[in-house]
Design an enzyme around this catalytic site. Structure first.
Site, PDB file in Angstrom:
ATOM      1  N   GLU A   1       0.783  -1.230   0.000  1.00  0.00           N
ATOM      2  CA  GLU A   1       0.000   0.000   0.000  1.00  0.00           C
ATOM      3  C   GLU A   1       0.823   1.292   0.000  1.00  0.00           C
ATOM      4  O   GLU A   1       0.372   2.307  -0.508  1.00  0.00           O
ATOM      5  CB  GLU A   1      -0.946   0.011   1.214  1.00  0.00           C
ATOM      6  CG  GLU A   1      -2.062  -1.015   1.133  1.00  0.00           C
ATOM      7  CD  GLU A   1      -3.098  -0.680   0.066  1.00  0.00           C
ATOM      8  OE1 GLU A   1      -3.370   0.514  -0.149  1.00  0.00           O
ATOM      9  OE2 GLU A   1      -3.619  -1.611  -0.575  1.00  0.00           O
TER      10      GLU A   1
ATOM     11  N   SER B   1     -53.005 -18.038  43.186  1.00  0.00           N
ATOM     12  CA  SER B   1     -52.572 -18.716  44.409  1.00  0.00           C
ATOM     13  C   SER B   1     -51.106 -18.551  44.739  1.00  0.00           C
ATOM     14  O   SER B   1     -50.669 -18.955  45.810  1.00  0.00           O
ATOM     15  CB  SER B   1     -52.887 -20.211  44.313  1.00  0.00           C
ATOM     16  OG  SER B   1     -54.250 -20.390  44.086  1.00  0.00           O
TER      17      SER B   1
END
Lengths: 161, 774
Positions: B194, B474
């Site tokens: 690069e 309950s």
């Protein structure tokens, strides 16, 4: 006549009732899940509480002890919490965590953790005593002198050494 | 932003011309034009300098928060089967490799698993990589030892499963790497491919630009780029891909400024962490660290040369050269890079030939972007939001260690989805409408180990586990009975009246006549049986005797903080709670009366690995442990001869548990809350639109619960009799003390001093009953 009828009826009823199912169902053997003897006997071979091999957490306990002495209490506590995850019913671990909280001046937590330790220490009077002594100090620190005295009594009940 | 820069050559010419005519005026002109322009230029450069430095240094990278499950601990004696360990290793993406010579590998042997663990830094210390042999027998792990020297290892903590990430705004994701951990080969290759003159230029490589310009003009299109790594880094910082001259000029200036302030190493390291290298759905793959995992499933330092070559090749165009979508292009690009490596002497001729022949070697995509457990993650986020802002959560790279147990979570999901299908079939309900929620926690430390909020477990919508507030029926009863026991005036043997009851209702003419589920009256029943059978009338009577505010106090102690209206109907559970709140309530009961807030997080570390906050285990005793034991005993009876007695035939033999069923009016809600020695779970089933379900708590929610507890390694409930407690034999009809050998006698636990004083012989109960009849 009424007299005879009454007792005849009673006799027949008794015969009937002996095989009656209107009573609460207690003919099935009551499962013995309450451990009264203080021994670790389980009722069945499977699904017994995991064997608590002290070696597994011994290293962590040692590490935590050192860290607490060198002032790294938060890390010591984290390590003890890890040990407790592995052996949740080990009263020594809860007691040690209570000590760390005491070092950190978290007296309420220290007391609660010591009480928690006692839940698992039915077979370890030494640890129970150590817990009550810790609770005594923790209560004294928060100004609860009455509570401290009560805790001290509990500790003394377990013998003085 | 356009650069305000005048072209100097023209100015000079003008200045020269006018100097012959009016020298003094010219110098003034120069002064008044040049200087402000120069100032503007300098000002602009200062501004750019600030921007680039701020970007480079400050919040350098937005890193998502990583969320981890609870790590698995291995030790001899652990009831973990070989296949369960293999399942966890699969979740951890460990690779199967015979020699296990790399961290993150495992291999199966007969009755054992060899593994090479990954090092990991936890909040309480680090675990080093270890090569181990874990051996198994019928009950679980029989031994853990080092592979080479066969030394026993007392405890090993595996690295935790990464279950989710919380992404920042731009959905960027990266794994940071330091320069010293980046293989030399890839550093050199990147530079050669690069930006050959990286080490020597000052931000811009004019020769490269000229060469590129020449090549591009010659080819008639863009074939080469002349940007340096520094310029590319700058480009990556600003996400718009505007390719104007002004943008190029800005980049060039900022590149120069970067080089002025920072070293080549700094810039190179930033580049390796910044560069865009791929896309995974919504999340972008930034940096070589993450790209290495994304494409090859392993860390950068474990990659082979041809794999490094591919990554370098991707820089030019990650989408264009995507190795999964365009393998041919990717291969030629990679081979080009390999040729550069050869040309520059980085690899040998043989290696070049060999690598060019190798396949790309990319792995399958791991769906790291999709959160597998959204309901649990929802709980984690809510608990985190108390302490962290949303921005910190998603961009500061936090590491969040949670309490989730992957295996329990998966089993909870399976139990819910499979049972819902079965219930729909069994009760002929329309498919897909029935819904449910499951919460599982650790009894001993109140850690939440699993959360299911929807039958579609991947769905991120309405989280029923946390937000479905429904009447609990309950499920409230244990609180009523606990309030009674707390007074010291009641014991498990105390007889309470389950006969017809009529109560005034404030503001209504008609009286309230509660009835039992079986529509029968049961006369005088001992307290523990009234709870076990869930008798409504007895419960209402008891609750009214003890006092509604006392019951509310108990609920508050147990950890229910929702405001509740003090009506008698509350005793039968008309109040509404979420499954999480119910779990908190039962957690305290299961934990011997010690309240501990349910937590889903253990610790949070910052991006460097330093602890930010801990969520410690904290307990406080809110209920006398003896009362708690009595309730636990009664709730165990629920599973023996009460409403949950069917459990005995579903659960594994020998597994003792405690629990409570809950069914609401018209069967709209089906609840079950139950626990073993180690796990507590609350299950709710129902319809979102409140339509009746057709089944009860025991035929619905309890089935899901049982399916779950059948599959996890739950430990049998064991209650230790505490100090100041004793056992005694009771005749359930009279509530009096009796002898052990009597046929219907039951042995119950009591607080010392509450054992019934009156004694009766065997069958005395029958006579008493008869006397009552006549």
């Amino acid at each position: 006549m009424n007299f005879v009828v009454k007792y005849l009826f009673l006799f027949l009823s008794l015969l009937l009732l002996s095989s009656c199912s209107s009573l609460p169902k207690t003919d099935a053997p009551v499962v013995d899940i309450v451990d009264k003897s203080g021994s670790s006997a389980g009722t069945t071979t499977s699904h017994k509480p995991a064997v608590s091999n002290p070696i597994v957490v011994a290293g962590l306990q040692k590490q935590a002890k050192q860290l607490n002495h060198t002032g790294e209490s938060a890390k010591a506590a984290a390590i003890l919490e890890r040990a407790i995850r592995i052996q949740p019913r080990n009263p020594g671990l809860w007691h040690q965590l209570a000590q760390v909280r005491f070092t950190q001046k978290q007296y309420r937590q220290a007391e609660s953790l010591a009480l928690r330790s006692n839940q698992y220490a039915s077979r370890a009077p030494d640890i129970r005593r150590a817990n009550w002594l810790l609770i005594t100090s923790a209560r004294a620190e928060t100004g609860d002198s009455k509570g401290a005295r009560e805790a001290r009594k509990q500790a003394d009940k377990l013998g003085s050494r | 932003m356009a650069a305000k820069k005048k072209k100097t050559p023209v100015k000079r010419t003008r200045a020269k011309r006018s100097r012959r005519k009016k020298p003094k005026k010219r110098s003034k002109l120069l002064f008044y034009i040049l200087l402000p322009l120069l100032l503007v230029l300098v000002g602009y450069i200062v501004y750019l300098d600030f921007v680039i430095r701020d970007r480079f240094e400050g919040n350098r990278w937005e890193i998502p928060a990583r969320v981890y499950a609870s790590p698995v601990e291995l030790y001899a004696g652990l009831a973990l089967q070989k296949k369960e360990l293999l399942a966890e290793l699969k979740r951890l993406n460990y690779r199967n490799k015979w020699a296990v010579d790399e961290a993150g590998t495992y291999s199966s042997r007969t009755g054992a698993v060899l593994l090479n663990t990954r090092a990991f830094r936890f909040w309480d210390g680090s675990e080093n990589t270890k090569r181990l042999r874990v051996s198994f027998d019928a009950s679980g792990i029989s031994s853990v030892e080092t592979l080479k020297s066969k030394q026993p290892v007392s405890l090993v903590r595996l690295d935790p499963v990464h279950i989710a990430s919380i992404y920042p705004r731009h959905n960027e994701d990266r794994i940071l790497v330091q320069l010293k951990d980046i293989p030399d080969l890839i550093q050199k290759t990147l530079i050669e491919v690069e930006d050959r003159k990286f080490k020597s230029h000052h931000g811009i490589d004019f020769v490269a630009i000229m060469r590129a310009l020449y090549s591009n003009i010659k080819a008639g299109k863009t074939v080469q780029g002349g940007s340096t790594l520094t310029q590319q880094l700058v480009k990556n910082y600003f996400l718009t891909s505007e390719r104007s001259i002004s943008r190029k000029l800005n980049e060039a200036m900022m590149a120069g400024l970067l080089e002025f302030h920072y070293s080549k190493d700094d810039i190179l390291e930033s580049y390796f962490n910044e560069v865009y290298l791929g896309q995974d759905g919504k999340r972008s793959i930034n940096g070589f660290g993450l790209a290495s995992h994304f494409y090859f499933g392993r860390s950068l330092k474990y990659l082979k040369s041809h794999q490094l070559a591919l990554l370098v090749g991707l820089v030019k165009g990650p989408s264009y050269y995507d190795p999964r979508r365009h393998p041919k292009r990717a291969t030629s690009r990679r081979n080009l890079v390999l040729d550069v490596m050869l040309e520059r002497g980085l690899i040998s001729k043989e290696e070049n030939t060999q690598f060019k022949r190798s396949p790309l070697g990319v792995s399958k995509v791991h769906k790291a972007g999709v959160t597998a457990y959204p309901a649990f993650l929802d709980l984690v986020k809510r608990q985190l939001r108390r302490d962290y802002r949303d921005e910190d959560l998603s961009s500061a790279g936090l590491r969040i260690f949670t309490t989730l147990k992957s295996d329990v979570q998966i089993k909870a999901e399976k139990a819910l989805t499979s049972k819902l299908k079965a219930l729909e079939q069994g009760y002929r309900l329309p498919k897909g409408r029935l819904q449910g929620a499951v919460i599982v926690s650790d009894v001993n430390n109140a850690e939440v180990v699993a959360v299911v909020g929807d039958r579609q477990t991947r769905f991120t919508g309405f989280n029923r586990a946390l937000d479905a507030v429904r009447a609990i029926g309950s499920l409230i009863k244990p609180a009523v009975y606990l309030a009674a026991l707390k007074t010291g005036k009641y014991s498990l043997a105390t007889l309470i009246n389950d006969d017809f009851l009529e109560m005034d209702q404030p503001g209504k003419d008609e009286k309230w006549t509660p009835d039992n589920y079986d529509k029968l009256f049961h006369g005088q029943v001992p307290l523990y049986l009234a709870l076990a059978h869930s008798y409504n009338i007895a419960t209402v009577r008891l609750g009214m005797e003890v006092g509604l505010s006392e019951v509310l106090d108990v609920l508050s102690d147990l950890g229910v903080h929702r405001p509740i209206k003090e009506y008698p109907s509350m005793l039968l559970g008309t109040l509404a709670l979420s499954p999480l709140e119910v779990a908190q309530m039962y957690q305290t009961l299961a934990n011997a009366g010690f309240y501990s807030p349910l937590r889903s997080i253990r610790a949070v570390l910052d991006v460097k690995g330093e602890p930010l906050s801990r969520y410690p285990l904290s307990v406080s005793q809110v209920i006398d442990s003896r009362d708690s034991l009595l309730i636990n005993y009664a709730l165990h009876q629920v599973t023996q001869d009460g409403t949950a007695q069917q459990l005995g035939s579903i659960l594994p033999e020998g597994l003792q548990v405690a629990g409570k069923t809950g069914t609401t009016d018209k069967l709209r809600d089906s609840w079950f809350a139950g626990y073993s020695q180690d796990y507590l779970s609350v299950v709710w089933l129902g319809h979102d639109d409140d339509k009746p379900t057709k089944f009860t708590g025991s035929s619905g929610a309890m089935q899901v619960w049982a399916s779950l507890f059948n599959s996890i390694n739950a430990q049998s409930l064991q209650l230790d009799l505490l100090e100041d407690m004793e056992m005694a034999w009771i005749d359930p009809i009279t509530g009096n003390k009796t002898e052990e050998h009597c046929e219907n006698a039951v042995e119950l636990p009591f607080k010392s001093g509450t054992v019934p004083e009156q004694e009766t012989g065997c069958n005395a109960g029958v006579i008493d009953w008869l006397n009552r009849m006549f």
